[in-house]
Scaffold this motif. Structure first.
Motif, PDB file in Angstrom:
ATOM      1  N   HIS A  73     -39.013 -77.971  19.539  1.00 40.97           N
ATOM      2  CA  HIS A  73     -38.559 -78.363  18.198  1.00 40.97           C
ATOM      3  C   HIS A  73     -37.277 -77.615  17.808  1.00 40.97           C
ATOM      4  CE1 HIS A  73     -41.885 -80.906  16.834  1.00 40.97           C
ATOM      5  NE2 HIS A  73     -42.671 -80.118  17.536  1.00 40.97           N
ATOM      6  N   SER A  74     -36.455 -77.295  18.790  1.00 41.63           N
ATOM      7  CA  SER A  74     -35.285 -76.454  18.505  1.00 41.63           C
ATOM      8  C   SER A  74     -34.286 -77.069  17.536  1.00 41.63           C
ATOM      9  CB  SER A  74     -34.539 -76.131  19.806  1.00 41.63           C
ATOM     10  OG  SER A  74     -35.267 -75.208  20.561  1.00 41.63           O
ATOM     11  N   ASP A  75     -34.387 -78.374  17.301  1.00 40.43           N
ATOM     12  CA  ASP A  75     -33.470 -78.966  16.317  1.00 40.43           C
ATOM     13  C   ASP A  75     -33.825 -78.528  14.902  1.00 40.43           C
ATOM     14  OD1 ASP A  75     -35.851 -80.411  16.634  1.00 40.43           O
ATOM     15  OD2 ASP A  75     -34.949 -82.289  15.950  1.00 40.43           O
ATOM     16  N   ARG A  76     -35.117 -78.174  14.639  1.00 41.56           N
ATOM     17  CA  ARG A  76     -35.504 -77.789  13.292  1.00 41.56           C
ATOM     18  C   ARG A  76     -36.143 -76.402  13.215  1.00 41.56           C
ATOM     19  NH1 ARG A  76     -34.893 -82.133   9.704  1.00 41.56           N
ATOM     20  NH2 ARG A  76     -34.919 -80.466   8.152  1.00 41.56           N
ATOM     21  N   VAL A  77     -36.714 -75.931  14.291  1.00 41.69           N
ATOM     22  CA  VAL A  77     -37.225 -74.549  14.291  1.00 41.69           C
ATOM     23  C   VAL A  77     -36.103 -73.689  14.863  1.00 41.69           C
ATOM     24  CG1 VAL A  77     -38.964 -72.948  15.165  1.00 41.69           C
ATOM     25  CG2 VAL A  77     -39.610 -75.300  14.600  1.00 41.69           C
ATOM     26  N   THR A  78     -35.360 -73.047  13.971  1.00 38.74           N
ATOM     27  CA  THR A  78     -34.171 -72.330  14.429  1.00 38.74           C
ATOM     28  C   THR A  78     -34.351 -70.817  14.348  1.00 38.74           C
ATOM     29  OG1 THR A  78     -33.203 -72.692  12.256  1.00 38.74           O
ATOM     30  CG2 THR A  78     -32.586 -74.241  13.995  1.00 38.74           C
ATOM     31  N   VAL A  86     -32.251 -82.197  22.810  1.00 43.70           N
ATOM     32  CA  VAL A  86     -32.788 -81.928  21.464  1.00 43.70           C
ATOM     33  C   VAL A  86     -31.782 -81.096  20.663  1.00 43.70           C
ATOM     34  CG1 VAL A  86     -34.634 -80.794  20.147  1.00 43.70           C
ATOM     35  CG2 VAL A  86     -35.172 -81.950  22.306  1.00 43.70           C
ATOM     36  N   ALA A  87     -31.389 -79.975  21.235  1.00 50.23           N
ATOM     37  CA  ALA A  87     -30.506 -79.027  20.543  1.00 50.23           C
ATOM     38  C   ALA A  87     -30.221 -77.888  21.516  1.00 50.23           C
ATOM     39  CB  ALA A  87     -31.202 -78.467  19.302  1.00 50.23           C
ATOM     40  N   PRO A  88     -29.196 -77.095  21.234  1.00 44.31           N
ATOM     41  CA  PRO A  88     -28.992 -75.911  22.078  1.00 44.31           C
ATOM     42  C   PRO A  88     -30.186 -74.958  21.952  1.00 44.31           C
ATOM     43  CG  PRO A  88     -27.113 -76.288  20.635  1.00 44.31           C
ATOM     44  CD  PRO A  88     -28.185 -77.222  20.182  1.00 44.31           C
TER      45      PRO A  88
END
Ligand code: AHR
Length: 506
Positions: free
Chosen positions: A340-345, A15-17
């Motif tokens: 949701h780490s790609d958008r909840v940062t 998803v994301a780091p």
């Protein structure tokens, strides 16, 4: 009998780091969060600045990374100047947001000193309720300009020789809420936030700015609010905020355990709205979410007759005594945020001490970990590397509030440098166990390093001053890896963590 469910993970699907800012918290001048919470001169553990040492130790153990300050509703009537300079000369004010007396003994520079000791990044909220652009840039000059101007030299005179260099700024708080001092329409707020943000960027274009989104997904203006605010602010801000609090209604355990379904939909809808505005503006920028208030909160005193009639200092407001069930829901909400780490940062659990909090204290007495402390601390400690894009194959569970929801809620992270995988799973079923299987073939096998569970036959069990460790994570009774597959029986209403060393067949 257990229902079967599988979680599929593979190192190639990411998803994301892991963004450390997702493990943020929130300190508001509300109730006893500040006074007799993190600040209590005279307490046996207090340091030379009056900060409680027992609380600082627990904050470090909790693993929070950022702290939003000083509110919340409080900030919308706050004059930051009241909280700087010699303490004896600071004014005492009424705080209408929480009907309390604010002595201003703790203010900006105390908070920044505390944040340094706690090793957390500050996230400063400005007042766009009763104040505006001029006060915001004055505050910025005071906090971030090195020296040689009236306000930066005033900071130095107040004992803070180095600039605080605060990076993250919230442009007001919950301005969509009629309860907010200076509540505005979306256009009024969007315009003010854009003007203020632009002025702040003239000071420093690298600041990270958060526009107010909705106070909850249930607000009548939800969706339209975000769209209008972002039409004004799209080129100026980096984040749109989201706030959500959940509670057990009556004995509807199934809906409560499915609270993160609402959070999941909330995130998806804010992302869709933000991207729609970006498309209409033909912008290549991407606005992310700062989920800067989230938790379980029962709001008992707010719903039963309102705030206290008498104005007092640091009243006992919203001092929740969190149960096992609350801990499982909090763990599930954090799973959803991380997934949701790609958008909840960025995210801030509300709040840190005493008020809606992970940590409780008594004045001149002990500090202890609430049940909800544990899933947060373990996830903050063990989530590392990349968040994996997992696939869940699970039966559904009927709920009155959210319809049919997946039986499990789960997220996994993979740290390739260390060869570690962390899998976090909630069994949402209030009364039945679930059988989990997770194949580790994609990682070249794996072995279990640690497995713990938060569950209890008594879902109302809570930690108290007299029994501070009634609710703690326990060794997982059934987890094992056999033939490259992680298997575990997940108790009803449970939060589970599995730490694996992978690549052991390679
Ligand atoms: O966190 C408690 C309150 O909840 C905050 O002050 C406000 O922003 C929200 O409504």
């Amino acid at each position: 009998m257990s229902q079967q469910a599988s979680v599929s993970i593979d190192p190639a699907f990411v998803v994301a780091p892991v963004n450390r800012r997702v493990f943020g918290s929130f300190v508001e001048h509300m109730g006893r969060c500040v006074y007799t919470g993190l600040y209590e001169p005279g307490h046996p553990t207090a340091d030379e600045d009056g900060f409680r040492g027992d609380v600082l130790d627990l904050v470090r153990e909790l693993g929070v990374t950022t702290i939003r300050y000083p509110g919340g509703n409080f900030v919308s009537g706050y004059r930051w100047e009241d909280g700087v300079g010699p303490v004896g000369e600071r004014p005492t004010r009424l705080d209408p947001a929480w009907r309390s007396i604010e002595t201003n003994a703790f203010g900006l520079n105390e908070f920044m000193t505390w944040a340094t000791k706690a090793d957390v990044e500050p996230m400063m909220a400005i007042n766009l309720g009763t104040r505006g652009l001029q006060e915001a840039i004055d505050l910025l000059e005071y906090t971030n300009h090195p020296q040689g101007t009236t306000l930066s030299d005033l900071r130095i005179a107040h004992g803070a020789a180095e600039p605080h260099d605060i990076r993250m700024w919230c442009l007001g708080n919950e301005m969509d809420g009629p309860w907010q001092l200076g509540h505005k329409t979306a256009s009024e707020y969007g315009r003010l936030a854009a003007e203020t943000g632009r002025a702040m960027r003239q000071f420093d274009p690298t600041l990270e700015l958060v526009a107010c989104g909705s106070s909850s997904r249930a607000m009548p203006t939800f969706g339209a609010w975000e769209a209008t605010v972002l039409e004004h602010t799209y080129d100026v801000v980096d984040f749109i905020s989201a706030h959500a609090y959940y509670q057990l209604d009556g004995s509807d355990h199934a809906s409560f355990l499915a609270s993160s379904v609402d959070m999941d939909r909330f995130i998806d809808q804010v992302v869709a709205t933000a991207d729609h505005v970006g498309a209409r503006l033909k912008s290549d920028r991407r606005i992310n979410i700062s989920f800067d208030e989230w938790n379980v909160w029962y709001q008992r005193e707010l719903s039963s007759g309102g705030l206290p009639a008498d104005w007092t200092e640091a009243p006992r407001t919203s001092e929740e005594a969190y149960t096992v069930l609350d801990a499982v829901v909090v763990g599930s909400l954090l799973i959803t945020l991380l997934r949701h780490s790609d958008r909840v940062t960025a995210a801030s659990q509300a709040q840190l001490v005493n008020t809606i909090s992970s940590i409780r204290t008594e004045p001149n007495g002990p500090a202890w970990r609430q049940s909800i402390f544990h899933p947060f601390a373990l996830m903050a400690k063990h989530s590392a590397g990349q968040v994996l894009d997992l696939r869940l194959d699970a039966p559904t569970l009927p709920t009155t509030k959210f319809g049919d929801v997946p039986l499990l809620d789960s997220v996994a992270t993979y740290d390739a440098d260390d060869g570690r995988v962390a899998v976090f799973v909630v069994n949402r079923h209030p009364s039945e166990p679930a059988s989990l299987s997770t194949a580790l073939g994609g990682f070249g096998g794996g072995e279990l390093v640690e497995a713990v569970v938060i569950a209890d036959d008594d879902l109302t069990a809570a930690n108290t001053q007299d029994d501070p460790d009634r609710v703690t994570p326990q060794p997982h009774p059934s987890a094992r890896v056999v033939d490259g597959v992680l298997r575990a029986e997940l108790p009803p209403a449970s939060w589970n963590m599995f730490l694996l060393r992978v690549g052991t067949l390679a």
